[in-house]
Design a protein around this motif. Structure first.
Motif, PDB file in Angstrom:
ATOM      1  N   GLY A  34      38.754  61.290  44.486  1.00 50.56           N
ATOM      2  CA  GLY A  34      39.501  60.193  43.892  1.00 50.56           C
ATOM      3  C   GLY A  34      39.386  58.991  44.825  1.00 50.56           C
ATOM      4  O   GLY A  34      39.380  59.148  46.046  1.00 50.56           O
ATOM      5  N   LEU A  35      39.276  57.809  44.262  1.00 53.31           N
ATOM      6  CA  LEU A  35      39.049  56.611  45.067  1.00 53.31           C
ATOM      7  C   LEU A  35      40.105  55.554  44.776  1.00 53.31           C
ATOM      8  O   LEU A  35      40.647  55.495  43.666  1.00 53.31           O
ATOM      9  N   GLY A  36      40.356  54.745  45.777  1.00 55.54           N
ATOM     10  CA  GLY A  36      41.347  53.698  45.581  1.00 55.54           C
ATOM     11  C   GLY A  36      40.990  52.424  46.318  1.00 55.54           C
ATOM     12  O   GLY A  36      40.153  52.434  47.235  1.00 55.54           O
ATOM     13  N   TRP A  37      41.597  51.346  45.875  1.00 57.45           N
ATOM     14  CA  TRP A  37      41.523  50.056  46.559  1.00 57.45           C
ATOM     15  C   TRP A  37      42.926  49.675  47.019  1.00 57.45           C
ATOM     16  O   TRP A  37      43.890  49.777  46.263  1.00 57.45           O
ATOM     17  N   PHE A  38      42.995  49.201  48.252  1.00 62.26           N
ATOM     18  CA  PHE A  38      44.237  48.705  48.826  1.00 62.26           C
ATOM     19  C   PHE A  38      43.956  47.336  49.439  1.00 62.26           C
ATOM     20  O   PHE A  38      42.807  46.980  49.681  1.00 62.26           O
ATOM     21  N   ARG A  39      45.011  46.600  49.709  1.00 61.00           N
ATOM     22  CA  ARG A  39      44.839  45.333  50.395  1.00 61.00           C
ATOM     23  C   ARG A  39      45.974  45.133  51.386  1.00 61.00           C
ATOM     24  O   ARG A  39      47.063  45.710  51.240  1.00 61.00           O
ATOM     25  N   GLN A  40      45.708  44.315  52.358  1.00 66.65           N
ATOM     26  CA  GLN A  40      46.694  44.111  53.411  1.00 66.65           C
ATOM     27  C   GLN A  40      46.541  42.721  54.007  1.00 66.65           C
ATOM     28  O   GLN A  40      45.419  42.248  54.230  1.00 66.65           O
ATOM     29  N   ILE A  41      47.670  42.084  54.240  1.00 59.91           N
ATOM     30  CA  ILE A  41      47.695  40.827  54.985  1.00 59.91           C
ATOM     31  C   ILE A  41      48.433  41.090  56.288  1.00 59.91           C
ATOM     32  O   ILE A  41      49.259  42.011  56.362  1.00 59.91           O
ATOM     33  N   PRO A  42      48.136  40.344  57.310  1.00 59.11           N
ATOM     34  CA  PRO A  42      48.759  40.589  58.626  1.00 59.11           C
ATOM     35  C   PRO A  42      50.283  40.593  58.541  1.00 59.11           C
ATOM     36  O   PRO A  42      50.889  39.731  57.910  1.00 59.11           O
ATOM     37  N   GLY A  43      50.878  41.594  59.170  1.00 62.23           N
ATOM     38  CA  GLY A  43      52.327  41.674  59.219  1.00 62.23           C
ATOM     39  C   GLY A  43      52.961  42.386  58.048  1.00 62.23           C
ATOM     40  O   GLY A  43      54.174  42.555  58.014  1.00 62.23           O
ATOM     41  N   VAL A  49      46.273  48.644  45.150  1.00 64.40           N
ATOM     42  CA  VAL A  49      45.714  47.719  44.168  1.00 64.40           C
ATOM     43  C   VAL A  49      45.270  48.464  42.914  1.00 64.40           C
ATOM     44  O   VAL A  49      45.680  48.135  41.801  1.00 64.40           O
ATOM     45  N   ALA A  50      44.418  49.478  43.108  1.00 67.32           N
ATOM     46  CA  ALA A  50      43.875  50.202  41.960  1.00 67.32           C
ATOM     47  C   ALA A  50      43.326  51.539  42.425  1.00 67.32           C
ATOM     48  O   ALA A  50      42.993  51.711  43.597  1.00 67.32           O
ATOM     49  N   SER A  51      43.239  52.478  41.489  1.00 72.04           N
ATOM     50  CA  SER A  51      42.627  53.765  41.797  1.00 72.04           C
ATOM     51  C   SER A  51      41.839  54.248  40.595  1.00 72.04           C
ATOM     52  O   SER A  51      42.055  53.793  39.463  1.00 72.04           O
ATOM     53  N   ILE A  52      40.937  55.168  40.863  1.00 73.68           N
ATOM     54  CA  ILE A  52      40.110  55.739  39.805  1.00 73.68           C
ATOM     55  C   ILE A  52      39.890  57.208  40.119  1.00 73.68           C
ATOM     56  O   ILE A  52      39.643  57.583  41.267  1.00 73.68           O
ATOM     57  N   SER A  53      40.006  58.042  39.100  1.00 74.61           N
ATOM     58  CA  SER A  53      39.842  59.475  39.292  1.00 74.61           C
ATOM     59  C   SER A  53      38.386  59.818  39.581  1.00 74.61           C
ATOM     60  O   SER A  53      37.488  59.007  39.376  1.00 74.61           O
ATOM     61  N   TRP A  54      38.175  61.054  40.022  1.00 66.20           N
ATOM     62  CA  TRP A  54      36.810  61.417  40.403  1.00 66.20           C
ATOM     63  C   TRP A  54      35.863  61.408  39.209  1.00 66.20           C
ATOM     64  O   TRP A  54      34.673  61.160  39.369  1.00 66.20           O
ATOM     65  N   THR A  55      36.389  61.618  38.005  1.00 62.01           N
ATOM     66  CA  THR A  55      35.542  61.549  36.809  1.00 62.01           C
ATOM     67  C   THR A  55      35.329  60.121  36.350  1.00 62.01           C
ATOM     68  O   THR A  55      34.414  59.857  35.565  1.00 62.01           O
ATOM     69  N   GLY A  56      36.169  59.222  36.830  1.00 65.37           N
ATOM     70  CA  GLY A  56      36.108  57.848  36.350  1.00 65.37           C
ATOM     71  C   GLY A  56      36.862  57.618  35.066  1.00 65.37           C
ATOM     72  O   GLY A  56      36.936  56.485  34.584  1.00 65.37           O
ATOM     73  N   VAL A  71      38.688  48.392  38.001  1.00 67.19           N
ATOM     74  CA  VAL A  71      38.062  49.337  38.928  1.00 67.19           C
ATOM     75  C   VAL A  71      37.100  50.217  38.151  1.00 67.19           C
ATOM     76  O   VAL A  71      37.387  50.634  37.026  1.00 67.19           O
ATOM     77  N   SER A  72      35.965  50.500  38.746  1.00 66.60           N
ATOM     78  CA  SER A  72      34.962  51.356  38.107  1.00 66.60           C
ATOM     79  C   SER A  72      34.164  52.053  39.193  1.00 66.60           C
ATOM     80  O   SER A  72      34.256  51.711  40.370  1.00 66.60           O
ATOM     81  N   ASN A  78      26.567  56.049  43.772  1.00 67.76           N
ATOM     82  CA  ASN A  78      27.567  56.426  44.784  1.00 67.76           C
ATOM     83  C   ASN A  78      28.368  55.196  45.214  1.00 67.76           C
ATOM     84  O   ASN A  78      28.572  54.933  46.412  1.00 67.76           O
ATOM     85  N   THR A  79      28.822  54.449  44.238  1.00 69.63           N
ATOM     86  CA  THR A  79      29.485  53.182  44.513  1.00 69.63           C
ATOM     87  C   THR A  79      30.704  53.005  43.609  1.00 69.63           C
ATOM     88  O   THR A  79      30.674  53.381  42.432  1.00 69.63           O
ATOM     89  N   MET A  80      31.748  52.446  44.185  1.00 67.92           N
ATOM     90  CA  MET A  80      32.930  52.044  43.434  1.00 67.92           C
ATOM     91  C   MET A  80      33.002  50.526  43.463  1.00 67.92           C
ATOM     92  O   MET A  80      32.597  49.904  44.454  1.00 67.92           O
ATOM     93  N   TYR A  81      33.529  49.949  42.395  1.00 67.77           N
ATOM     94  CA  TYR A  81      33.622  48.506  42.283  1.00 67.77           C
ATOM     95  C   TYR A  81      35.053  48.073  41.995  1.00 67.77           C
ATOM     96  O   TYR A  81      35.851  48.820  41.432  1.00 67.77           O
TER      97      TYR A  81
END
Length: 125
Positions: A34-43, A49-56, A71-72, A78-81
């Motif tokens: 399973g894959l995910g996107w996160f984001r962070q700003i200092p402090g 942000v988003a996630s996608i299951s292993w099957t997509g 998200v895809s 072998n790439t997530m977008y």
């Protein structure tokens, strides 16, 4: 062990789009993760942000990006977008991709085992 790397960040104006990518650098495949996107700003804490299951087949989005981000994943490459549209100044952050194998799909950063180094997104107003 997965060595993840993100790319595609940059400086854009509000309303513009960016497409982030995440892949591995050590030849390992994350097709079963399973894959995910996160984001962070200092402090501040890292934000889901988003996630996608292993099957997509199943995706999940934070409310503040729903309808703007997509998200895809492409197993053959072998790439997530993360397609980010209508970017806002508040979307500016370092974006990280992450992988997990036990939960299936999750918004919790602590469930993810492997992380990339991040790619910077800057949005000017």
């Amino acid at each position: 062990q997965l060595d993840l790397v993100e790319s595609g960040g940059g400086l854009v104006q509000a309303g513009d789009s960016l497409n982030l990518s995440c892949t591995t650098t050590n030849g390992r495949t994350f097709v079963s993760y399973g894959l995910g996107w996160f984001r962070q700003i200092p402090g501040k804490e890292r934000e889901f942000v988003a996630s996608i299951s292993w099957t997509g087949a199943v995706t999940d989005y934070a409310d503040n990006v729903k309808g703007r981000f997509i998200v895809s994943r492409d197993p053959a490459k072998n790439t997530m977008y993360l397609q980010m549209n209508n970017l806002k100044p508040e979307d500016a952050a370092t974006y990280y991709c992450a992988a997990e194998r036990k939960v299936g799909q999750t918004r919790l950063a602590t469930d993810y085992v492997f992380w990339g180094q991040g790619t910077q997104v800057t949005v000017s107003s």
